[in-house]
Design a protein around this motif. Structure first.
Motif, PDB file in Angstrom:
ATOM      1  N   GLU A 119      27.697  73.484 108.501  1.00 27.38           N
ATOM      2  CA  GLU A 119      29.324  72.917 108.194  1.00 27.38           C
ATOM      3  C   GLU A 119      28.753  73.627 106.568  1.00 27.38           C
ATOM      4  O   GLU A 119      28.331  72.418 105.841  1.00 27.38           O
ATOM      5  N   GLU A 120      29.543  74.395 106.108  1.00 26.88           N
ATOM      6  CA  GLU A 120      29.864  74.981 104.633  1.00 26.88           C
ATOM      7  C   GLU A 120      30.554  73.558 103.749  1.00 26.88           C
ATOM      8  O   GLU A 120      31.777  73.903 104.749  1.00 26.88           O
ATOM      9  N   LEU A 121      30.421  73.044 102.845  1.00 29.94           N
ATOM     10  CA  LEU A 121      30.971  72.346 102.030  1.00 29.94           C
ATOM     11  C   LEU A 121      31.095  73.421 100.741  1.00 29.94           C
ATOM     12  O   LEU A 121      30.366  73.805 100.356  1.00 29.94           O
ATOM     13  N   ARG A 122      32.938  73.846 100.443  1.00 29.09           N
ATOM     14  CA  ARG A 122      33.112  74.948  99.675  1.00 29.09           C
ATOM     15  C   ARG A 122      33.604  74.217  98.002  1.00 29.09           C
ATOM     16  O   ARG A 122      34.724  72.808  98.460  1.00 29.09           O
ATOM     17  N   CYS A 123      33.518  74.600  97.164  1.00 27.62           N
ATOM     18  CA  CYS A 123      34.643  73.693  96.236  1.00 27.62           C
ATOM     19  C   CYS A 123      36.498  73.816  96.635  1.00 27.62           C
ATOM     20  O   CYS A 123      36.844  73.244  95.935  1.00 27.62           O
ATOM     21  N   ALA A 124      36.096  75.149  96.991  1.00 32.05           N
ATOM     22  CA  ALA A 124      38.004  74.825  97.432  1.00 32.05           C
ATOM     23  C   ALA A 124      38.643  73.937  98.245  1.00 32.05           C
ATOM     24  O   ALA A 124      39.761  73.960  98.297  1.00 32.05           O
ATOM     25  N   ASP A 125      37.730  73.627  99.248  1.00 24.97           N
ATOM     26  CA  ASP A 125      38.022  72.899 100.553  1.00 24.97           C
ATOM     27  C   ASP A 125      37.929  71.449  99.659  1.00 24.97           C
ATOM     28  O   ASP A 125      38.401  70.061  99.855  1.00 24.97           O
ATOM     29  N   HIS A 126      36.919  70.926  98.481  1.00 24.81           N
ATOM     30  CA  HIS A 126      36.262  69.483  99.214  1.00 24.81           C
ATOM     31  C   HIS A 126      36.510  69.346  97.024  1.00 24.81           C
ATOM     32  O   HIS A 126      36.500  67.824  96.964  1.00 24.81           O
ATOM     33  N   GLY A 127      36.427  70.390  95.834  1.00 23.70           N
ATOM     34  CA  GLY A 127      36.455  69.691  95.188  1.00 23.70           C
ATOM     35  C   GLY A 127      34.823  69.991  93.772  1.00 23.70           C
ATOM     36  O   GLY A 127      34.363  69.814  95.254  1.00 23.70           O
ATOM     37  N   VAL A 128      34.992  70.220  92.786  1.00 23.30           N
ATOM     38  CA  VAL A 128      33.706  70.003  92.415  1.00 23.30           C
ATOM     39  C   VAL A 128      33.402  69.405  90.888  1.00 23.30           C
ATOM     40  O   VAL A 128      35.126  69.506  90.135  1.00 23.30           O
ATOM     41  N   PHE A 129      33.078  68.846  90.442  1.00 18.95           N
ATOM     42  CA  PHE A 129      33.106  67.966  89.021  1.00 18.95           C
ATOM     43  C   PHE A 129      32.324  68.764  88.431  1.00 18.95           C
ATOM     44  O   PHE A 129      31.810  69.358  87.770  1.00 18.95           O
ATOM     45  N   SER A 130      33.410  69.281  87.359  1.00 13.78           N
ATOM     46  CA  SER A 130      33.188  70.103  86.062  1.00 13.78           C
ATOM     47  C   SER A 130      31.646  70.107  85.776  1.00 13.78           C
ATOM     48  O   SER A 130      30.824  71.025  85.944  1.00 13.78           O
ATOM     49  N   PRO A 131      31.921  69.242  85.304  1.00 13.13           N
ATOM     50  CA  PRO A 131      30.690  68.982  84.128  1.00 13.13           C
ATOM     51  C   PRO A 131      29.185  69.261  85.687  1.00 13.13           C
ATOM     52  O   PRO A 131      27.973  69.813  84.601  1.00 13.13           O
ATOM     53  N   LEU A 132      29.410  68.698  85.963  1.00 11.58           N
ATOM     54  CA  LEU A 132      27.989  68.745  87.375  1.00 11.58           C
ATOM     55  C   LEU A 132      27.261  70.558  87.628  1.00 11.58           C
ATOM     56  O   LEU A 132      25.910  70.061  87.654  1.00 11.58           O
ATOM     57  N   VAL A 133      28.227  71.277  87.681  1.00  8.93           N
ATOM     58  CA  VAL A 133      27.148  72.558  87.313  1.00  8.93           C
ATOM     59  C   VAL A 133      26.816  72.774  86.377  1.00  8.93           C
ATOM     60  O   VAL A 133      25.845  73.623  86.538  1.00  8.93           O
ATOM     61  N   GLY A 134      27.164  72.495  84.966  1.00 11.22           N
ATOM     62  CA  GLY A 134      25.999  73.168  84.137  1.00 11.22           C
ATOM     63  C   GLY A 134      24.954  72.037  84.084  1.00 11.22           C
ATOM     64  O   GLY A 134      24.347  72.593  83.186  1.00 11.22           O
ATOM     65  N   ILE A 135      25.182  70.783  84.460  1.00 11.34           N
ATOM     66  CA  ILE A 135      23.625  69.912  84.365  1.00 11.34           C
ATOM     67  C   ILE A 135      23.009  70.855  85.534  1.00 11.34           C
ATOM     68  O   ILE A 135      21.813  71.069  84.975  1.00 11.34           O
ATOM     69  N   ILE A 136      22.821  71.051  87.031  1.00 10.36           N
ATOM     70  CA  ILE A 136      22.769  71.367  87.618  1.00 10.36           C
ATOM     71  C   ILE A 136      21.778  72.579  87.315  1.00 10.36           C
ATOM     72  O   ILE A 136      20.894  73.292  86.911  1.00 10.36           O
ATOM     73  N   GLY A 137      23.230  73.482  86.955  1.00  8.53           N
ATOM     74  CA  GLY A 137      22.403  74.856  86.119  1.00  8.53           C
ATOM     75  C   GLY A 137      21.488  75.328  85.125  1.00  8.53           C
ATOM     76  O   GLY A 137      20.761  76.015  84.957  1.00  8.53           O
ATOM     77  N   CYS A 138      21.753  74.382  84.093  1.00  5.25           N
ATOM     78  CA  CYS A 138      21.269  74.328  82.872  1.00  5.25           C
ATOM     79  C   CYS A 138      19.361  73.376  83.328  1.00  5.25           C
ATOM     80  O   CYS A 138      18.830  73.853  83.113  1.00  5.25           O
ATOM     81  N   THR A 139      19.047  73.099  84.379  1.00  7.69           N
ATOM     82  CA  THR A 139      18.297  72.203  85.175  1.00  7.69           C
ATOM     83  C   THR A 139      17.402  73.559  85.712  1.00  7.69           C
ATOM     84  O   THR A 139      16.423  73.739  85.709  1.00  7.69           O
ATOM     85  N   GLN A 140      18.634  74.434  86.384  1.00  7.24           N
ATOM     86  CA  GLN A 140      17.717  76.035  87.000  1.00  7.24           C
ATOM     87  C   GLN A 140      16.535  76.480  85.616  1.00  7.24           C
ATOM     88  O   GLN A 140      16.273  77.838  86.028  1.00  7.24           O
ATOM     89  N   ALA A 141      18.196  76.766  85.186  1.00  5.67           N
ATOM     90  CA  ALA A 141      17.517  77.924  83.839  1.00  5.67           C
ATOM     91  C   ALA A 141      15.986  77.752  83.030  1.00  5.67           C
ATOM     92  O   ALA A 141      14.888  77.976  83.466  1.00  5.67           O
ATOM     93  N   ALA A 142      16.188  75.514  82.658  1.00  6.10           N
ATOM     94  CA  ALA A 142      14.981  75.298  82.184  1.00  6.10           C
ATOM     95  C   ALA A 142      12.763  75.818  83.525  1.00  6.10           C
ATOM     96  O   ALA A 142      12.387  76.456  82.877  1.00  6.10           O
ATOM     97  N   GLU A 143      14.043  75.213  84.283  1.00 11.30           N
ATOM     98  CA  GLU A 143      12.749  75.561  85.785  1.00 11.30           C
ATOM     99  C   GLU A 143      12.119  77.215  85.882  1.00 11.30           C
ATOM    100  O   GLU A 143      11.165  77.337  85.601  1.00 11.30           O
ATOM    101  N   ALA A 144      13.188  78.050  85.822  1.00  8.93           N
ATOM    102  CA  ALA A 144      13.050  79.657  85.863  1.00  8.93           C
ATOM    103  C   ALA A 144      12.442  80.322  84.556  1.00  8.93           C
ATOM    104  O   ALA A 144      11.073  80.349  84.189  1.00  8.93           O
ATOM    105  N   ILE A 145      12.508  79.417  83.254  1.00  5.31           N
ATOM    106  CA  ILE A 145      12.142  79.635  81.645  1.00  5.31           C
ATOM    107  C   ILE A 145      10.222  78.937  82.180  1.00  5.31           C
ATOM    108  O   ILE A 145       9.435  80.311  81.799  1.00  5.31           O
TER     109      ILE A 145
END
Length: 249
Positions: free
Chosen positions: A182-208
Motif C-alpha cells: 500500500e502506497e502511503l503518500r503525502c497527499a493522502d496522509h500528510g507529512v511533518f515538514s521538518p521531517l523531510v529536512g532531517i532525513i534528506g540531510c542525513t541522506q546527503a551526509a551518507e552520500a558525501i
C-alpha cells in the motif's frame, strides 16, 4: 582549486578526514538525485553547498502550491514549473561553480541505467515503491552505492545499500517486492515538514561520506526516526539468501 574555492570550502578542508584532497574529490564527483521534492530538496542543497561537482536531478512532476510547505527548493514563483528545472535555478544560486543537470521527463529503465552508470552515488528521494525497486535493481546491476530515504506523517527512515560490497543487503532484502504494498503518500496522509529536512540531510551526509570513504555508513542498518517523540532506532538488516535481486549468483 581556485582561491575562492579554498575560502568557500575552508571549513571542510580544516577537517583532517577531508582536507584539500577530499574536497578535490568532492569537486570531481557526480551524484544522481531521484526526486526534487521533500527529500530531494535538502539532499541537493547540501550536496551543492558541499561542492559536489556534478549533480543530476530527476523529476518529471511540476511544482504545486501544496509542495511549498516542505519542498524548500521551490517557492511561489516555481508553481506550475517542472521541479527539476526549478531545482537547477535554486541550486545555481547556492553554488554557481558546480554543474546541475536537470532531467524533466520520466525515464524508462534503460535510460535510467545509462544515466546511473555515469555517477558515483545514486540517492533515492522518490515517493513510490515502483521507483525504489527499480533503482535498487539498477544500483545492484551497476554495483553502485544507493542511499535510500523515505518520510511520511511523522516517521522517516534511511539506509545505504552499497553494492561495491559483496555482503551488502539490498532494498528488497528489507522490503521484498510482493507487488501489493500500500502506497502511503503525502497527499493522502500528510507529512511533518521538518521531517523531510532531517532525513534528506542525513541522506546527503551518507552520500558525501561514501564519496570520501570516511566513517561508517548505514550499510546493513536501517535508521528510523519518530519525529513526534524525536526518538531514533537502528535495525540491523541481514542479506536475504533468498532475495531475488542480490542473491542471484
Amino acid at each position: 582549486m581556485k582561491d575562492s574555492q579554498l575560502l568557500r570550502y575552508s571549513r571542510h578542508i580544516l577537517l583532517p578526514e577531508i582536507d584539500y584532497a577530499g574536497q578535490e574529490k568532492l569537486l570531481k564527483s557526480h551524484c544522481l538525485v531521484i526526486g526534487a521534492g521533500g527529500l530531494g530538496s535538502p539532499v541537493s542543497i547540501y550536496l551543492a553547498s558541499s561542492g559536489i561537482g556534478k549533480i543530476t536531478i530527476c523529476d518529471f512532476d511540476d511544482v504545486d502550491i501544496s509542495n511549498l510547505q516542505r519542498q524548500i527548493l521551490h517557492n511561489d514563483e516555481s508553481v506550475g514549473k517542472n521541479k527539476a528545472i526549478s531545482a537547477r535555478k535554486f541550486l545555481q544560486r547556492v553554488n554557481p561553480e558546480i554543474n546541475i543537470y536537470p532531467i524533466e521527463k520520466k525515464l524508462n529503465i534503460t535510460e535510467m541505467k545509462k544515466l546511473a552508470n555515469k555517477v558515483d552515488v545514486i540517492i533515492d528521494c522518490s515517493d513510490n515503491f515502483e521507483t525504489r525497486y527499480a533503482l535498487n535493481r539498477i544500483a545492484f546491476n551497476l554495483k553502485k552505492p544507493l542511499v535510500s530515504g523515505a518520510a511520511i506523517k511523522y516517521d522517516g527512515q534511511i539506509s545505504v545499500f552499497d553494492f561495491r560490497k559483496t555482503d551488502s543487503p539490498c532494498y528488497e532484502c528489507l522490503f521484498p517486492d510482493s507487488e501489493s504494498e500500500e502506497e502511503l503518500r503525502c497527499a493522502d496522509h500528510g507529512v511533518f515538514s521538518p521531517l523531510v529536512g532531517i532525513i534528506g540531510c542525513t541522506q546527503a551526509a551518507e552520500a558525501i561520506k561514501i564519496i570520501l570513504d570516511i566513517g561508517s555508513s548505514l550499510v546493513g542498518r536501517l535508521l528510523l526516526l519518530d519525529s513526534k517523540d524525536m526518538t531514533w532506532k537502528t535495525i540491523k538488516i541481514i542479506k536475504d539468501k533468498d532475495c531475488k535481486i542480490c542473491s542471484i549468483k
